[in-house]
Design a protein around this motif. Sequence first.
Motif, PDB file in Angstrom:
ATOM      1  N   MET A 116     -13.793 -61.872 -12.375  1.00 15.69           N
ATOM      2  CA  MET A 116     -12.438 -61.773 -12.659  1.00 15.69           C
ATOM      3  C   MET A 116     -11.719 -61.275 -10.932  1.00 15.69           C
ATOM      4  N   THR A 117     -11.167 -61.664 -10.439  1.00 15.17           N
ATOM      5  CA  THR A 117     -10.392 -61.709  -9.567  1.00 15.17           C
ATOM      6  C   THR A 117      -9.131 -61.169  -9.361  1.00 15.17           C
ATOM      7  N   THR A 118      -8.860 -59.868  -8.647  1.00 14.86           N
ATOM      8  CA  THR A 118      -7.881 -58.880  -8.148  1.00 14.86           C
ATOM      9  C   THR A 118      -7.133 -59.281  -7.128  1.00 14.86           C
ATOM     10  N   THR A 119      -5.761 -58.985  -7.410  1.00 15.22           N
ATOM     11  CA  THR A 119      -4.797 -59.464  -6.179  1.00 15.22           C
ATOM     12  C   THR A 119      -4.487 -57.958  -5.596  1.00 15.22           C
ATOM     13  N   PHE A 120      -4.285 -57.478  -5.025  1.00 14.92           N
ATOM     14  CA  PHE A 120      -4.298 -56.303  -4.087  1.00 14.92           C
ATOM     15  C   PHE A 120      -2.259 -56.957  -4.391  1.00 14.92           C
ATOM     16  N   SER A 121      -1.680 -55.776  -5.129  1.00 15.89           N
ATOM     17  CA  SER A 121      -0.057 -55.655  -4.520  1.00 15.89           C
ATOM     18  C   SER A 121       1.167 -54.901  -3.295  1.00 15.89           C
ATOM     19  N   PRO A 122       1.069 -56.049  -2.804  1.00 11.76           N
ATOM     20  CA  PRO A 122       2.189 -56.696  -1.745  1.00 11.76           C
ATOM     21  C   PRO A 122       2.237 -55.173  -1.079  1.00 11.76           C
ATOM     22  N   LYS A 123       2.484 -53.761  -2.591  1.00 11.52           N
ATOM     23  CA  LYS A 123       3.804 -52.578  -2.290  1.00 11.52           C
ATOM     24  C   LYS A 123       2.638 -51.600  -2.102  1.00 11.52           C
ATOM     25  N   ILE A 124       2.292 -51.075  -0.757  1.00 13.07           N
ATOM     26  CA  ILE A 124       1.410 -50.345  -0.569  1.00 13.07           C
ATOM     27  C   ILE A 124       2.055 -48.837  -0.254  1.00 13.07           C
ATOM     28  N   VAL A 125       1.651 -47.942  -1.003  1.00 11.14           N
ATOM     29  CA  VAL A 125       2.077 -46.784  -0.414  1.00 11.14           C
ATOM     30  C   VAL A 125       1.788 -45.949   1.214  1.00 11.14           C
ATOM     31  N   THR A 126       2.867 -46.087   2.293  1.00  9.41           N
ATOM     32  CA  THR A 126       2.448 -45.993   3.256  1.00  9.41           C
ATOM     33  C   THR A 126       2.232 -45.119   3.578  1.00  9.41           C
ATOM     34  N   ASP A 127       1.234 -44.630   4.578  1.00  9.56           N
ATOM     35  CA  ASP A 127       1.502 -42.756   5.076  1.00  9.56           C
ATOM     36  C   ASP A 127       0.408 -41.796   4.345  1.00  9.56           C
ATOM     37  N   THR A 128      -0.240 -42.650   4.126  1.00 11.98           N
ATOM     38  CA  THR A 128      -0.995 -41.718   2.497  1.00 11.98           C
ATOM     39  C   THR A 128      -2.479 -42.211   2.607  1.00 11.98           C
ATOM     40  N   TRP A 129      -3.021 -41.900   2.098  1.00  8.19           N
ATOM     41  CA  TRP A 129      -4.613 -42.028   1.046  1.00  8.19           C
ATOM     42  C   TRP A 129      -4.529 -43.244   0.187  1.00  8.19           C
ATOM     43  N   ILE A 130      -4.989 -43.958  -0.240  1.00  5.16           N
ATOM     44  CA  ILE A 130      -4.881 -44.627  -1.577  1.00  5.16           C
ATOM     45  C   ILE A 130      -6.253 -44.952  -1.645  1.00  5.16           C
ATOM     46  N   GLU A 131      -6.453 -45.037  -3.060  1.00  5.77           N
ATOM     47  CA  GLU A 131      -8.015 -45.380  -3.461  1.00  5.77           C
ATOM     48  C   GLU A 131      -8.173 -47.141  -3.681  1.00  5.77           C
ATOM     49  N   ALA A 132      -8.808 -47.592  -2.791  1.00  9.75           N
ATOM     50  CA  ALA A 132      -8.955 -49.277  -2.685  1.00  9.75           C
ATOM     51  C   ALA A 132     -10.493 -49.525  -2.207  1.00  9.75           C
ATOM     52  N   SER A 133     -10.324 -51.235  -2.647  1.00  3.49           N
ATOM     53  CA  SER A 133     -11.924 -50.988  -2.098  1.00  3.49           C
ATOM     54  C   SER A 133     -11.677 -52.163  -0.974  1.00  3.49           C
ATOM     55  N   TRP A 134     -12.606 -52.461  -0.531  1.00  6.27           N
ATOM     56  CA  TRP A 134     -12.991 -52.991   1.242  1.00  6.27           C
ATOM     57  C   TRP A 134     -12.018 -54.639   1.072  1.00  6.27           C
ATOM     58  N   GLY A 135     -11.999 -55.374  -0.486  1.00  8.20           N
ATOM     59  CA  GLY A 135     -11.282 -56.317  -0.331  1.00  8.20           C
ATOM     60  C   GLY A 135      -9.974 -56.199  -0.438  1.00  8.20           C
ATOM     61  N   ASP A 136      -9.578 -55.113  -1.096  1.00  8.62           N
ATOM     62  CA  ASP A 136      -8.224 -54.934  -1.185  1.00  8.62           C
ATOM     63  C   ASP A 136      -7.552 -54.041   0.101  1.00  8.62           C
ATOM     64  N   PHE A 137      -8.693 -53.989   1.311  1.00 13.46           N
ATOM     65  CA  PHE A 137      -8.162 -53.804   2.740  1.00 13.46           C
ATOM     66  C   PHE A 137      -7.810 -55.029   3.188  1.00 13.46           C
ATOM     67  N   ILE A 138      -8.919 -55.541   2.918  1.00 11.97           N
ATOM     68  CA  ILE A 138      -9.214 -56.790   4.326  1.00 11.97           C
ATOM     69  C   ILE A 138      -7.548 -56.983   3.900  1.00 11.97           C
ATOM     70  N   GLU A 139      -7.330 -58.042   2.479  1.00 15.89           N
ATOM     71  CA  GLU A 139      -6.028 -58.230   1.578  1.00 15.89           C
ATOM     72  C   GLU A 139      -4.702 -57.698   2.764  1.00 15.89           C
ATOM     73  N   ALA A 140      -4.560 -56.040   2.472  1.00 15.50           N
ATOM     74  CA  ALA A 140      -3.490 -55.485   3.471  1.00 15.50           C
ATOM     75  C   ALA A 140      -3.569 -55.759   4.531  1.00 15.50           C
ATOM     76  N   THR A 141      -3.987 -55.930   5.166  1.00 14.52           N
ATOM     77  CA  THR A 141      -4.107 -55.389   6.479  1.00 14.52           C
ATOM     78  C   THR A 141      -3.928 -57.220   7.176  1.00 14.52           C
ATOM     79  N   ALA A 142      -3.965 -58.297   5.904  1.00 11.39           N
ATOM     80  CA  ALA A 142      -3.711 -59.715   6.203  1.00 11.39           C
ATOM     81  C   ALA A 142      -1.915 -59.928   6.226  1.00 11.39           C
ATOM     82  N   ASN A 143      -1.887 -59.119   4.850  1.00 13.61           N
ATOM     83  CA  ASN A 143       0.058 -59.057   4.942  1.00 13.61           C
ATOM     84  C   ASN A 143       0.690 -58.889   5.823  1.00 13.61           C
TER      85      ASN A 143
END
Length: 81
Positions: free
Chosen positions: A1-28
């Motif tokens: 099962m593959t999940t795609t990280f949502s491009p709408k991230i709440v900024t300036d606050t800590w949210i739960e995420a996997s390392w893969g989600d972090f990598i995807e967010a930094t590439a956005n």
Amino acid sequence: MTTTFSPKIVTDTWIEASWGDFIEATANPDYQKGKCYYYKGRLRIEMSPVVNDHASDHSIINSAINLYAGLAGINLNGYDN
């Protein structure tokens, strides 16, 4: 099962995420100017509100006010962040 990280991230606050989600967010491209952090399963992206255009406008306004006050003999006590 593959999940795609949502491009709408709440900024300036800590949210739960996997390392893969972090990598995807930094590439956005939406977050390229932000500072990204990952710590113990949590992601944070801080977006700076100050950009070059804002800083330039701010400097021009400060200079104009200081010039006017100096010529008019008005004492000023200014602060800048």
